[in-house]
Design an enzyme around this catalytic site. Structure first.
Site, PDB file in Angstrom:
ATOM      1  N   GLN A 255       0.915  -1.147   0.076  1.00 33.99           N
ATOM      2  CA  GLN A 255       0.105   0.021  -0.191  1.00 33.99           C
ATOM      3  C   GLN A 255       0.867   1.236  -0.092  1.00 33.99           C
ATOM      4  O   GLN A 255       0.675   2.073  -0.768  1.00 33.99           O
ATOM      5  CB  GLN A 255      -0.903  -0.086   1.332  1.00 33.99           C
ATOM      6  CG  GLN A 255      -1.916   1.142   1.388  1.00 33.99           C
ATOM      7  CD  GLN A 255      -2.803   1.232  -0.006  1.00 33.99           C
ATOM      8  OE1 GLN A 255      -3.316   0.141  -0.360  1.00 33.99           O
ATOM      9  NE2 GLN A 255      -2.662   2.463  -0.711  1.00 33.99           N
ATOM     10  N   HIS A 258       2.234   3.193  -3.174  1.00 35.47           N
ATOM     11  CA  HIS A 258       1.526   3.832  -4.161  1.00 35.47           C
ATOM     12  C   HIS A 258       1.635   5.255  -4.436  1.00 35.47           C
ATOM     13  O   HIS A 258       1.513   5.853  -5.168  1.00 35.47           O
ATOM     14  CB  HIS A 258       0.052   3.553  -3.636  1.00 35.47           C
ATOM     15  CG  HIS A 258      -0.967   2.308  -4.197  1.00 35.47           C
ATOM     16  ND1 HIS A 258      -0.967   2.432  -5.633  1.00 35.47           N
ATOM     17  CD2 HIS A 258      -1.159   1.466  -3.675  1.00 35.47           C
ATOM     18  CE1 HIS A 258      -1.393   1.314  -6.104  1.00 35.47           C
ATOM     19  NE2 HIS A 258      -1.692   0.679  -4.654  1.00 35.47           N
ATOM     20  N   GLU A 322     -10.334   1.971   3.108  1.00 31.73           N
ATOM     21  CA  GLU A 322     -10.696   1.413   1.739  1.00 31.73           C
ATOM     22  C   GLU A 322     -10.324  -0.057   1.747  1.00 31.73           C
ATOM     23  O   GLU A 322     -11.277  -0.777   1.237  1.00 31.73           O
ATOM     24  CB  GLU A 322      -9.477   2.219   0.900  1.00 31.73           C
ATOM     25  CG  GLU A 322      -9.650   2.005  -0.741  1.00 31.73           C
ATOM     26  CD  GLU A 322      -8.714   2.658  -1.286  1.00 31.73           C
ATOM     27  OE1 GLU A 322      -7.578   3.051  -0.912  1.00 31.73           O
ATOM     28  OE2 GLU A 322      -8.684   2.494  -2.702  1.00 31.73           O
ATOM     29  N   HIS A 323      -9.242  -0.515   2.107  1.00 33.57           N
ATOM     30  CA  HIS A 323      -8.631  -1.953   2.184  1.00 33.57           C
ATOM     31  C   HIS A 323      -8.445  -2.309   3.425  1.00 33.57           C
ATOM     32  O   HIS A 323      -7.935  -1.743   4.462  1.00 33.57           O
ATOM     33  CB  HIS A 323      -7.300  -1.944   1.413  1.00 33.57           C
ATOM     34  CG  HIS A 323      -7.262  -1.677  -0.188  1.00 33.57           C
ATOM     35  ND1 HIS A 323      -6.744  -0.401  -0.132  1.00 33.57           N
ATOM     36  CD2 HIS A 323      -7.638  -2.232  -1.437  1.00 33.57           C
ATOM     37  CE1 HIS A 323      -6.554  -0.241  -1.521  1.00 33.57           C
ATOM     38  NE2 HIS A 323      -7.414  -1.252  -2.177  1.00 33.57           N
ATOM     39  N   ASP A 356      -6.091  -6.355  -5.964  1.00 33.67           N
ATOM     40  CA  ASP A 356      -5.746  -5.188  -6.989  1.00 33.67           C
ATOM     41  C   ASP A 356      -5.655  -5.702  -8.545  1.00 33.67           C
ATOM     42  O   ASP A 356      -5.880  -4.716  -9.273  1.00 33.67           O
ATOM     43  CB  ASP A 356      -4.108  -4.795  -6.642  1.00 33.67           C
ATOM     44  CG  ASP A 356      -4.371  -3.980  -5.238  1.00 33.67           C
ATOM     45  OD1 ASP A 356      -5.520  -3.452  -5.079  1.00 33.67           O
ATOM     46  OD2 ASP A 356      -3.322  -3.655  -4.784  1.00 33.67           O
ATOM     47  N   HIS A 415     -53.885  14.856  -8.550  1.00 35.81           N
ATOM     48  CA  HIS A 415     -53.175  13.458  -8.285  1.00 35.81           C
ATOM     49  C   HIS A 415     -54.473  12.418  -8.050  1.00 35.81           C
ATOM     50  O   HIS A 415     -54.327  11.334  -8.315  1.00 35.81           O
ATOM     51  CB  HIS A 415     -52.304  13.495  -7.108  1.00 35.81           C
ATOM     52  CG  HIS A 415     -50.979  13.868  -7.545  1.00 35.81           C
ATOM     53  ND1 HIS A 415     -50.597  15.062  -7.959  1.00 35.81           N
ATOM     54  CD2 HIS A 415     -49.686  13.256  -7.511  1.00 35.81           C
ATOM     55  CE1 HIS A 415     -49.290  15.274  -8.005  1.00 35.81           C
ATOM     56  NE2 HIS A 415     -48.543  14.065  -8.014  1.00 35.81           N
TER      57      HIS A 415
END
Lengths: 428, 428
Positions: A255, A258, A322-323, A356, A415
């Site tokens: 991670q 990145h 996120e992960h 991934d 209506h």
């Protein structure tokens, strides 16, 4: 890395805070590019591509010859790996397609939902050192499965006007309709408004730098949908005393490589695990090609001792990673209680890398605690659901008077009238 | 109403254009209110409520006594109608809850998705003449079914500090957690940031005037999600020669009475139908209580002759109507070909009013051609999907080398390493 032992809940905030983003306001430059592309079309695209990408292009569209050449240049091994990933992504995503299920909510009242493709989608893939062809699989395969008719890819050229062959290969493999050598704000503007050569689309997907993510936010104000708000990537690993410290460290580093602003948090239930993991991080980091980036990301990161499993779960849900890797033996204590996370990786043999690239799940996931309210990209992202309903004579008779009463109570006489006329016609 | 006969495709745009919206830029005032609420909390809310709603409140939260009194004041008849609608909405929406379906994408690679509630949601219901308690059913019931823990409702008080009893009754019936007497931009700001008395939420739903919809757009920039972008309500009716002109006219008017900026389009395959429908519109309009509003909306509206069914379908998909009524005999020619619409009402006995109140489908739908890329509100809107994956030893062996190759080709060595370490451990 800092080790924090059993932090009290009132201090969790300081551990789960995301790295502060640069607060540059790019609105002025973004609006200028959008306005120019809207007014000048391809002419503006040509100028911006020369200015920002240093490429002098007379034609943005990638030709069939370029695609064929790209295919030839890739190794058979890599093509086979891509084919395996493609197959798994197809299997997982096609299982998400739903069939219509007609529900009779009341006698004679039939209601159902049907999925329909978003007809025109745009995919953005950044340039730079790492050619993210895996993201093309993650966005292109579900858009094809959904039945999107127009799948337009934009990716910036290098100064020679070329695009990485792996990107071209993946794009044609998944069925992208058109590939354009366009990057940055001008690419998002072209997808938003359309130009002489680039078709406009209804929804834009894909990662990018702060200019691209700012441009996507601006596109939203121009009536185009986007996949989700963006932020730096992040990972939380929960390790028990049986987790291999080398495995955990390798996940944290995958991670961290990145980007400088990536964040990793490791939670363990013994201090011995944390110490061993830290030592492994240091050892593995030393030999990584992207160690500069990973080192800054590790500086944003935390090792946290939380002994009680239920406290760990609360910490996970507060962070909304996120992960999330659960490198634990008693996974079943966790799974049903995870409420906020993008994607969860279970057990010692499930690194984030699996998702991934090749397990079949999508890797476009909500960052920055957006997992509290957004899903990752899945088939829902490329489709919308239309509701259908059909009332028989019995149907309008069974719910008609309830509608009349409610419409009247809301002061909406027309209506009510639409029902009254029908009920009266049935009395004749 | 204008009748257009067999318009050529290049003129469709002019028929399907939405009424031009006021282009007031409200950002400055909205940002000011948000900043004040963020800094001053309840104090700012009190000031704005006095200024805009003329109500001097020391406490925004609706008390249990007020809720009990509201319940007593409603007629048994109306309560029964609401109960019927609630039941149908529950039946339709609960059928959308999905069970996890584990997919083995490759040997030893198990992947699945699970739905989880968005834990904290905010519902906004406008005040004014028409108390939209039906919208509380449409937003509150699915949020409860989804398992949202905190369901916060904001609705403006009148000058006496009161809220319409039908709103209070519906809110307690569906299980809203807290009701606050707050309207306008300040209500959306309170839901975004939280104050001493109002909890912040992760996603905000509900209709409103241009200030409220502007405030929701601003909330989006502050990290809160919203249901969908808003626009004036609209209806397209397709009528064949057997459609009762009185039914069609009543449907057009039920849409038109929503507001001055509503839009209705009627497509028919014979000129005789259109002439008869226009006469019915004129006759029914004359006796409507909200005829002023309906008259302006009808002025925005179109009667269009399109003889060929496939052309009609293309016209529908180009317009992407929020509501589509197919008052035709040969519905099956249409259904599979409708790609862009929020909700479709089939046959002579299915007025839009059915879905507005009681059939069970949701009435919060995409306007302004957003049906090209957004669904109406459904269970997906109150949930997100988390992906889970678990690889066994066999799993990492079956896809590990593909991951290594792809990670290497993207230049991400640490991603590769996380797999390599695991594969090597299995060789020992």
């Amino acid at each position: 890395m800092q080790i924090t032992k059993n932090p009290p809940r009132e201090n969790w905030n300081s551990l789960t805070d995301r790295p502060v983003k640069e607060a540059n306001d790019l609105t002025t430059i973004i609006k200028e590019v959008f306005d120019n592309v809207n007014e000048q079309g391809d002419k503006a695209l040509k100028e911006y591509t020369l200015k920002f990408d240093k490429a002098n292009l007379s034609n943005f569209k990638v030709s069939q010859d370029e695609i064929n050449a790209a295919s030839t240049s890739l190794s058979l091994e890599l093509k086979e790996a891509i084919a395996l990933a493609k197959n798994n992504i197809e299997v997982f995503h096609s299982a998400q397609l739903t069939q219509k299920k007609v529900i009779e909510t009341a006698p004679g009242v039939s209601c159902w939902q049907e999925m329909r493709p978003i007809e025109k989608v745009g995919l953005y893939i950044p340039g730079g050192t790492a050619p993210l062809f895996s993201t093309i699989l993650m966005l292109g395969i579900p858009s094809k499965l959904a039945g999107c008719k127009e799948i337009v890819l934009c990716t910036p050229p290098n100064a020679k006007g070329e695009v990485n062959p792996a990107i071209l290969y993946a794009a044609q493999l998944v069925g992208v309709t058109n590939i354009f050598k366009l990057g940055g704000v001008q690419a998002i503007a072209a997808l938003t408004y359309g130009t002489e050569s680039v078709p406009n689309v209804y929804k834009i997907f894909g990662p990018g730098n702060q200019f691209v993510t700012g441009a996507k936010q601006y596109a939203l104000t121009q009536g185009v949908a986007i996949d989700m708000p963006a932020g730096p990537s992040e990972l939380m690993v929960v390790a028990d005393q049986l987790a291999d410290p080398a495995f955990v460290a390798s996940d944290l580093l995958s991670q961290a490589e990145h980007g400088h602003d990536s964040q990793v948090i490791c939670v363990a239930n013994t201090i011995e695990s944390l110490v061993a993991i830290e030592a492994e991080v240091t050892a593995q980091l030393a030999v990584l090609p992207r160690r500069d980036m990973a080192t800054s990301a590790i500086a944003n990161s935390q090792l946290v001792l939380i002994e009680n499993t239920m406290d760990q779960i609360d910490f996970i849900n507060e962070y909304a990673p996120e992960h999330l890797i659960l490198n634990v033996q008693n996974e079943n204590l966790y799974l049903d209680r995870i409420v906020n996370s993008g994607s969860v990786f279970i057990g010692p043999y499930t690194p984030e890398s699996a998702g991934d690239y090749a397990s079949g799940t999508n890797h476009t996931l909500p960052t920055n605690a957006y997992a509290r309210m957004y899903s990752g990209v899945n088939m829902d992202a490329f489709t919308k659901k239309i509701t259908f309903q059909k009332l028989s004579k019995e149907g309008i008779e069974s719910i008609g008077s309830a509608i009349e009463l409610m419409a009247e109570a809301e002061g909406l006489q027309a209506h009510k009238n639409a029902v009254t006329l029908r009920l009266e016609s049935l009395k004749k």
